[in-house]
Every structure is written in structure tokens, then in C-alpha cells.
Design a protein around this motif. Structure first.
Motif, PDB file in Angstrom:
ATOM      1  N   ALA A  91       0.879  -1.176  -0.111  1.00  0.00           N
ATOM      2  CA  ALA A  91      -0.171   0.043   0.039  1.00  0.00           C
ATOM      3  C   ALA A  91       0.877   1.232   0.103  1.00  0.00           C
ATOM      4  O   ALA A  91       0.518   2.378  -0.506  1.00  0.00           O
ATOM      5  CB  ALA A  91      -0.756   0.047   1.206  1.00  0.00           C
ATOM      6  N   GLY A  92       2.077   1.050   0.897  1.00  0.00           N
ATOM      7  CA  GLY A  92       3.016   2.207   0.681  1.00  0.00           C
ATOM      8  C   GLY A  92       2.805   3.254   1.632  1.00  0.00           C
ATOM      9  O   GLY A  92       1.655   3.350   2.191  1.00  0.00           O
ATOM     10  N   PRO A  93       3.767   4.216   1.765  1.00  0.00           N
ATOM     11  CA  PRO A  93       3.697   5.196   2.880  1.00  0.00           C
ATOM     12  C   PRO A  93       2.726   6.071   2.658  1.00  0.00           C
ATOM     13  O   PRO A  93       2.169   6.968   3.742  1.00  0.00           O
ATOM     14  CB  PRO A  93       5.044   5.648   3.034  1.00  0.00           C
ATOM     15  N   THR A  94       2.039   6.344   1.505  1.00  0.00           N
ATOM     16  CA  THR A  94       1.039   7.354   1.338  1.00  0.00           C
ATOM     17  C   THR A  94      -0.466   7.107   1.507  1.00  0.00           C
ATOM     18  O   THR A  94      -1.372   7.859   1.396  1.00  0.00           O
ATOM     19  CB  THR A  94       1.396   8.129  -0.099  1.00  0.00           C
ATOM     20  N   GLU A 452       4.866  25.693   3.557  1.00  0.00           N
ATOM     21  CA  GLU A 452       5.064  24.052   3.828  1.00  0.00           C
ATOM     22  C   GLU A 452       4.336  23.519   2.437  1.00  0.00           C
ATOM     23  O   GLU A 452       3.328  23.895   2.171  1.00  0.00           O
ATOM     24  CB  GLU A 452       4.094  23.696   5.084  1.00  0.00           C
ATOM     25  N   LEU A 453       5.026  22.467   1.877  1.00  0.00           N
ATOM     26  CA  LEU A 453       4.304  22.119   0.739  1.00  0.00           C
ATOM     27  C   LEU A 453       3.543  20.804   0.898  1.00  0.00           C
ATOM     28  O   LEU A 453       3.816  19.892   1.712  1.00  0.00           O
ATOM     29  CB  LEU A 453       5.709  21.552  -0.200  1.00  0.00           C
ATOM     30  N   ARG A 454       2.179  20.788   0.401  1.00  0.00           N
ATOM     31  CA  ARG A 454       1.472  19.478   0.334  1.00  0.00           C
ATOM     32  C   ARG A 454       1.846  18.580  -0.952  1.00  0.00           C
ATOM     33  O   ARG A 454       1.626  19.346  -1.968  1.00  0.00           O
ATOM     34  CB  ARG A 454      -0.072  19.938   0.348  1.00  0.00           C
ATOM     35  N   ARG A 455       2.547  17.680  -0.648  1.00  0.00           N
ATOM     36  CA  ARG A 455       2.808  16.903  -2.061  1.00  0.00           C
ATOM     37  C   ARG A 455       1.777  15.840  -2.466  1.00  0.00           C
ATOM     38  O   ARG A 455       1.064  15.490  -1.629  1.00  0.00           O
ATOM     39  CB  ARG A 455       3.891  15.981  -1.497  1.00  0.00           C
ATOM     40  N   ASP A 456       1.689  16.284  -3.810  1.00  0.00           N
ATOM     41  CA  ASP A 456       0.322  15.155  -4.640  1.00  0.00           C
ATOM     42  C   ASP A 456       1.143  14.627  -5.899  1.00  0.00           C
ATOM     43  O   ASP A 456       0.808  15.242  -6.894  1.00  0.00           O
ATOM     44  CB  ASP A 456      -0.632  16.261  -4.599  1.00  0.00           C
ATOM     45  N   GLY A 465      -3.613   2.960  -5.965  1.00  0.00           N
ATOM     46  CA  GLY A 465      -4.159   1.873  -5.079  1.00  0.00           C
ATOM     47  C   GLY A 465      -2.705   1.053  -4.846  1.00  0.00           C
ATOM     48  O   GLY A 465      -3.199  -0.080  -4.300  1.00  0.00           O
ATOM     49  N   TYR A 466      -1.631   1.486  -5.161  1.00  0.00           N
ATOM     50  CA  TYR A 466      -0.305   0.659  -4.527  1.00  0.00           C
ATOM     51  C   TYR A 466       0.700   1.617  -3.968  1.00  0.00           C
ATOM     52  O   TYR A 466       0.347   3.062  -4.264  1.00  0.00           O
ATOM     53  CB  TYR A 466      -0.105  -0.406  -5.789  1.00  0.00           C
ATOM     54  N   ASN A 467       1.914   1.008  -3.661  1.00  0.00           N
ATOM     55  CA  ASN A 467       2.778   1.859  -3.234  1.00  0.00           C
ATOM     56  C   ASN A 467       3.363   2.863  -4.523  1.00  0.00           C
ATOM     57  O   ASN A 467       3.727   2.347  -5.390  1.00  0.00           O
ATOM     58  CB  ASN A 467       4.211   0.944  -3.067  1.00  0.00           C
ATOM     59  N   MET A 468       3.535   4.078  -4.064  1.00  0.00           N
ATOM     60  CA  MET A 468       3.606   5.159  -5.029  1.00  0.00           C
ATOM     61  C   MET A 468       5.054   5.129  -5.411  1.00  0.00           C
ATOM     62  O   MET A 468       5.152   5.505  -6.673  1.00  0.00           O
ATOM     63  CB  MET A 468       3.375   6.440  -4.358  1.00  0.00           C
ATOM     64  N   ALA A 469       5.826   4.477  -4.830  1.00  0.00           N
ATOM     65  CA  ALA A 469       7.382   4.546  -5.292  1.00  0.00           C
ATOM     66  C   ALA A 469       7.305   3.580  -6.466  1.00  0.00           C
ATOM     67  O   ALA A 469       8.051   3.664  -7.455  1.00  0.00           O
ATOM     68  CB  ALA A 469       8.265   4.104  -4.321  1.00  0.00           C
ATOM     69  N   ASP A 470       6.577   2.317  -6.482  1.00  0.00           N
ATOM     70  CA  ASP A 470       6.312   1.231  -7.356  1.00  0.00           C
ATOM     71  C   ASP A 470       5.659   2.124  -8.779  1.00  0.00           C
ATOM     72  O   ASP A 470       5.946   1.779  -9.986  1.00  0.00           O
ATOM     73  CB  ASP A 470       5.865   0.093  -6.980  1.00  0.00           C
ATOM     74  N   LEU A 578      10.885  12.058  -0.637  1.00  0.00           N
ATOM     75  CA  LEU A 578      11.301  10.967  -1.518  1.00  0.00           C
ATOM     76  C   LEU A 578      11.711   9.925  -0.082  1.00  0.00           C
ATOM     77  O   LEU A 578      11.651   8.767  -0.265  1.00  0.00           O
ATOM     78  CB  LEU A 578      12.438  11.154  -2.294  1.00  0.00           C
ATOM     79  N   ASP A 579      12.357  10.437   1.074  1.00  0.00           N
ATOM     80  CA  ASP A 579      13.001   9.657   1.822  1.00  0.00           C
ATOM     81  C   ASP A 579      12.003   8.456   2.457  1.00  0.00           C
ATOM     82  O   ASP A 579      12.108   7.508   2.943  1.00  0.00           O
ATOM     83  CB  ASP A 579      13.416  10.273   3.086  1.00  0.00           C
ATOM     84  N   ARG A 580      10.470   9.244   2.299  1.00  0.00           N
ATOM     85  CA  ARG A 580       9.485   8.185   3.100  1.00  0.00           C
ATOM     86  C   ARG A 580       9.385   6.803   2.197  1.00  0.00           C
ATOM     87  O   ARG A 580       8.766   5.872   2.899  1.00  0.00           O
ATOM     88  CB  ARG A 580       8.077   8.904   2.598  1.00  0.00           C
ATOM     89  N   PHE A 581       9.854   6.961   0.869  1.00  0.00           N
ATOM     90  CA  PHE A 581       9.722   5.603   0.351  1.00  0.00           C
ATOM     91  C   PHE A 581      10.855   4.708   0.351  1.00  0.00           C
ATOM     92  O   PHE A 581      10.876   3.490  -0.269  1.00  0.00           O
ATOM     93  CB  PHE A 581       9.311   6.060  -1.304  1.00  0.00           C
TER      94      PHE A 581
END
Ligand code: GTP
Ligand code: MN
Ligand code: MN
Length: 603
Positions: A91-94, A452-456, A465-470, A578-581
Motif C-alpha cells: 500500500a506504501g507510505p502514502t 509548507e508544501l503539500r505533496r501530491d 492503489g499501490y505503493n507510490m514508489a512502484d 522521497l525519503d518516505r519511500f
């Protein structure tokens, strides 16, 4: 079209699935939606009789209705939206995650008897034209007539889809209940819902289960739940893309046609751009879609795109003659409005429709509106639901199952600083980096500093529906595949929302965005010069007639100003994001960020 679908767990038969759910949910009756106008008419009539919706005055707004939601059920609830993959890291960090079996057990408890005293509607639907190679099917069970009416406008529903499913086509089960059973003799409310809400997606088995809400993306499951969250997983496995993008065709004064898909986050201008009336004479824009686009490498080696929906579920406030006349013309009738204000003459109104509010409005809660209260008459997320075919700018071939070949992809956001009006990506990989780093300021950036940036990323943060890094990796792979066939679209980034030091928009936007679109098309055709900057290529001096758009020389310069210090501060913020992934992040994304830092002159 993409390769043959990947094998998944065999789906239960449609009849078994319905029988199981009838037993669990205990509806009073089951009604199959056949897709006929007569059945929809009868349903809407019944809803009016029961006081669930209001029929608008046909002299002003023929065959149109107003629905008022429960005040606690007015928008998508991201905190209650879950991706229930077997493994949390998938599912990933997001995304919010729940273990699928535990989630199913909890949902079974909530759904037990949930449709007592109500009707269960069986709603077979198709995303994309029925029978199209890119099209996908689903069946929604719901106890909300409002959802049935909305889905009947937003998608292709009924017997034609059922025939395909009966003939063996794969389909996604989408179970929905407002979670408000009626005991014998209990009086109903106009908008039943439940304070407990769950919008759950099971990517491995490709199922959707939604409880407690009847609003928009929470309940019209064909849209965000299917066409983005579940479809993004199908797309990953099958080699295509399911995106939060508008789709348009632009024809230049010489009659050449170009097709463009653009991802902007929610409330950042997709519907407006899709219906653009260009301020530049001789340039015509046709609408193909305003919210969701499915793209697949075609047999010609190019990326081809369809709009899987059949209608628009657009934000009402801010939609007026000066900003989006095409939308205003689309809404002449046959429209369901939700949470807008009611005029005494039986027509509707919302902030921005006209400069001043008419007298005697009833607000979205159903109470007399007091202009002095400071509260809006229409809810800020009030919406219109209308068939795409009713849009005056809709392309004649908008529902061609073969789709259109994509010439360019645009990413946009709402940025007060740092992002120029328009930038051309250096190549596909750089374009993927631009998509991955889309953001909006939470607070406006002050000069030289960073809000402060809201990343989208890709405008897909709530919809992947899955890990955003993938997902970033999948985009890179699709590019590699298209490169082999010479079909890689150009990639651009736009920002209509840059502000001056005094807080004013520097760019007039709306119809004037046609000048930016024209530059993009001339670039694709190899006819417009560009200048290199650390963030990408920008229009060479004199290639966009900004003065004709009423923009001063100073403001034009500001729209493209590169503030190295602010951009490097943003690069630090991007690093942290990006570190979140972790290790799952494709190397190419880090490489792009390092390249940006280098071009900005960082040692
Ligand atoms: P969803 O349907 O929620 O995904 O949003 P959307 O991307 O379709 O956004 P929409 O087109 O409804 O626009 C949202 C807001 O942005 C509205 O208030 C518009 O008036 C505003 N907007 C759209 N285009 C422009 C523009 O070019 N300039 C400015 N300043 N505002 C714009
Ligand atoms: Mn959207
Ligand atoms: Mn929209």
C-alpha cells in the motif's frame, strides 16, 4: 491495447455474490438497473415523491434536481479510505492500510442487516464504451437511489454491460451501503448515512467495499475507487496507466490536431482546462474528459487514451460565465446538483455563478440564507452531475473505444512561487520527476522562503492503489517501452497560480491559458523556440504574446523567475518527501533531483 490481462484469483459468479450479500444485508427487495431512461425517470420521480431530492423549476432548469446531503457527509473522507493489500508495504507510505482479513471481518459486522427496510440496487457498469479493448466492467450493489442516479449519468450502466459479464467478461465487485437500516415504522431521512465510514479497496482480489457515506467519491464507486485506485493496480499489472487527468484535443489554425492529457490535483483546474475557450483566435479546444484518463501503448507504438467516464462530477462554486462558460452552458438541464443553493424561482445558485447573489436564497443546508452570516450559500464542495454528451465542446468522437493518440502530458499544481508558468521537461525521465514532485503550498510562500508544501505526486496521492514508489517505477517503465517504438509523448509542467509579492495572481488564467497551450503545441510541431533553464525549457522571448493577455513585462519576468535559494530549499523538502519511500524509490528519481541541484549551481 495492453497485453492480455494478468491472471487473478477467480471471481465468484455474479449470482453467488449477490445471493451472499442479500443474505448478509437483508434488503426488503432487489432491483436490477437495466440502463433504460424509463427506469431512471421512475426512480427520480420516486425520490422527489419521498422528499429525497427537489425537482427544479423546469422553466429554468428542465429535468434537473437538487440533492442536499447530510452536513457531515459532504466530501471524500481520505482518513477513512483504505488500501487492504496483503502486505502493508504494497500500500506504501502514502495510503492508509488495513490487513484484508481483519478488515473484511469488521465490515461483515457493519454490513449485517445494513439494508433492512431498504432496496438493494444491482448496477452493472462499464468504464469506457461497452466492448472497447480498454474498457473494464464492474457491478455495484447499493441502497442509495441517489448513487444509482449519479452512476447512471457518470458511467454506462445496465443490460449491455450485464450481457458482457454473463458472457464471461471479468468484473469488479463494488459493495456499497449508506449503513442506515430502517426498523419497521421508522421514518427515513432525506440523506441517510452513518457516522462510521469506510472506503476499502482490496487490490489483490480487485474488490471495493464502501460503508456509511452517500457522497461523491465515497459512494459513486466507479469513479475514484474503481477508475483510479483499482484500475491503477490493473494498469500496473497489464502495462497501462490509470490517471487523474483531463483529456482534450486542440486544433491549430492550420487544422492540425493534437491530443493532450493533464494531471492537476483536485480543485486545481482540470474541469476548467478541459473546457477551455482559447483567447487566441483560430485555436479550437474540444473536451474528451475532465477528471480521469486511461492510457495504454497502442499497436501503433503510441500512447492512446480514453476517458473511462460518461459524465462530469464538477465543482460548482467558481463556475461562472467569465471563468468557464462552457460548463455553464453544459448545465442547462438534465443535471443533478448537490449542496448548491436554491433560488425562490426554483433554479439553483452558487458562489461565482453570478457576481451578486439573488435575493431569497435557501442555503445548501435547506435554511434561509443570510448574506451577512459570512457562510457560503452553496457548500464549497458542492457539485454538478451531468452527461458528457451535453457539453457544447465535447468532441464528436469522445467515446471512440480506440481512444486518441497522446502528443503531450502536462502536470500542474497550485504554486505561489518557484514553478514557472510553463516548463518543458528535458525528457521522459525528467517528466516523471516533475510528476512525482507536484505540490501545492499549504500557506503561500513568502519571497525567497518556502511555505509548507503539500505533496501530491501525479495528482494521485489519494487515488493510487499501490505503493507510490512502484507507481513512479511503472511510469518510467512505460516510457522505456514507448521509447522503443518512438511514441514517447512530450511532458510539460504548468502553473496558473504564481503570485506576485503583493499576493496578486501574475497570470489571468482561464481562456488566456490557451496561449500556453498554443506554445506547447508549437513546440511539439518543432516550430517554437525555447530557452534552457535549470528547471527545464521555457518559452523564448517573444514566443508568447503576454501583453495581449494584459500581463506586464515585469509580471511576465516574475512568472519565470528562477530563485536558486528557494529552489534549493524546495529540493531539500523534496529529498525529505522521497525519503518516505526508502529503498523502494527508483534510482532515476534521486538522479533527477541531483541533476536539478547541479543545474541550480549547488556544489
Ligand atoms: P476536481 O474535479 O476536484 O478533481 O478539481 P478540478 O481539477 O477539476 O478543478 P476545477 O477545474 O473545478 O477548478 C478548481 C478551482 O480552480 C476553481 O475555483 C477555478 O475557478 C480555479 N481555476 C481553474 N483554472 C484557473 C486558472 O487558470 N486561474 C485561476 N486563478 N484559477 C483557476
Ligand atoms: Mn478529481
Ligand atoms: Mn473537476
Amino acid at each position: 491495447m495492453a497485453a492480455s490481462p494478468a491472471p487473478v484469483a477467480p471471481v465468484r459468479s455474479l449470482d453467488d455474490w449477490i445471493d451472499e450479500n442479500v443474505e448478509l444485508l437483508q434488503p426488503d427487495r432487489v432491483v436490477w438497473i437495466d440502463g433504460s431512461r424509463a427506469q431512471l425517470d421512475a426512480l427520480l420521480h420516486e425520490m422527489v415523491e419521498e422528499g429525497r431530492i427537489i425537482r427544479l423549476n423546469p422553466e429554468h432548469r428542465p429535468y434537473s434536481f437538487l440533492a442536499r446531503s447530510d452536513p457531515d457527509d459532504v466530501a471524500r473522507v481520505e482518513a477513512r479510505t483504505f488500501i487492504c493489500s496483503e502486505q502493508e508495504h504494497d500500500a506504501g507510505p502514502t495510503n492508509n492500510w488495513r490487513e484484508p482479513e481483519a478488515m473484511r471481518a469488521e465490515l461483515r459486522g457493519l454490513f449485517a442487516g445494513a439494508m433492512r427496510g431498504r432496496t438493494m440496487y444491482v448496477l452493472p457498469f462499464s468504464m469506457g464504451p461497452v466492448g472497447g479493448a480498454l474498457s473494464r466492467y464492474g457491478v455495484q450493489l447499493t441502497d442509495s437511489a441517489y448513487v444509482v442516479a449519479s452512476m447512471s449519468i457518470m458511467t454506462r450502466v445496465g443490460d449491455a454491460v450485464l450481457d458482457r459479464i454473463r458472457a464471461g467478461a471479468r468484473w469488479v465487485p463494488a459493495l456499497h451501503s449508506v449503513g442506515a437500516p430502517l426498523e419497521p415504522g421508522q421514518e427515513d431521512v432525506a440523506w441517510p448515512s452513518n457516522p462510521v465510514k469506510y472506503i476499502c479497496h482490496f487490490p489483490e482480489t480487485r474488490e471495493i467495499i464502501s460503508f456509511g457515506s452517500a457522497y461523491g467519491g465515497n459512494a459513486i464507486l466507479a469513479k475514484k475507487s474503481f477508475a483510479l485506485r483499482i484500475a491503477s493496480v490493473m494498469a500496473r499489472d497489464e502495462g497501462w496507466l490509470a490517471e487523474h487527468m483531463l483529456l482534450l484535443r486542440v486544433t491549430d489554425p492550420r487544422g492540425r490536431r493534437f491530443h493532450i492529457a493533464a494531471a492537476f490535483p483536485s480543485a486545481c483546474g482540470k474541469t476548467n482546462f478541459a473546457m477551455l475557450r482559447s483567447a487566441l483566435p483560430g485555436w479550437e479546444v474540444e473536451t474528451l474528459g475532465d477528471d480521469i484518463t486511461w492510457l495504454a501503448p497502442g499497436s501503433d507504438g503510441r500512447l492512446r487514451a480514453i476517458n473511462p467516464e460518461a459524465g462530469f462530477f464538477g465543482v460548482a462554486p467558481g463556475t461562472g460565465r467569465d471563468t468557464n462558460p462552457t460548463a455553464v452552458d453544459t448545465l442547462w438541464g438534465n443535471t443533478i446538483f448537490t449542496n448548491v443553493a436554491l433560488r425562490p424561482d426554483g433554479d439553483v445558485w452558487w458562489e461565482g455563478l453570478t457576481a451578486t447573489a439573488p435575493e431569497g436564497l435557501i442555503d445548501w443546508r435547506g435554511e434561509p440564507w443570510d448574506a451577512a452570516s459570512g457562510r457560503p450559500a452553496a457548500h464549497p464542495n458542492s457539485r454538478f452531475t451531468v452527461a458528457a454528451s451535453q457539453c457544447p465542446s465535447i468532441a464528436a468522437d469522445w467515446d471512440d473505444p480506440n481512444g486518441v493518440p497522446i502528443d503531450a502530458i502536462i502536470f500542474g499544481g497550485r504554486r505561489a512561487g518557484n514553478v514557472p508558468l510553463v516548463v518543458e521537461a528535458r525528457d521522459w525521465e525528467h517528466g516523471v520527476f516533475l510528476g512525482a514532485t507536484i505540490a501545492s503550498e499549504r500557506t503561500a510562500a513568502a519571497e525567497g522562503t518556502l511555505g509548507e508544501l503539500r505533496r501530491d505526486p501525479f495528482a494521485m496521492l489519494p487515488f493510487c492503489g499501490y505503493n507510490m514508489a512502484d507507481y513512479f517505477g511503472h511510469w518510467l517503465e512505460v516510457g522505456t517501452r514507448l521509447r522503443r517504438t518512438g511514441g514517447v509523448p512530450a511532458v510539460y509542467q504548468v502553473n496558473w497560480f504564481r503570485k506576485g509579492a503583493d499576493g496578486r495572481w501574475l497570470w489571468p488564467g482561464f481562456g488566456e491559458n490557451g496561449r500556453v497551450l498554443a506554445w506547447i503545441v508549437e513546440r511539439i510541431a518543432g516550430e517554437a523556440p525555447a530557452s534552457d533553464t535549470p528547471v527545464g525549457k521555457v518559452p523564448a522571448v517573444g514566443t508568447i504574446d503576454y501583453r495581449a493577455a494584459g500581463v506586464s513585462d515585469a509580471d511576465w519576468e516574475e512568472l519565470f523567475r528562477i530563485d536558486e535559494a528557494a529552489l534549493l530549499a524546495e529540493a531539500d523538502d523534496t529529498d525529505a518527501f522521497l525519503d518516505r519511500f526508502g529503498d523502494r524509490l527508483p534510482e532515476a528519481i534521486r538522479r533527477q533531483l541531483a541533476g536539478l541541484r547541479e543545474r541550480l549551481g549547488e556544489r
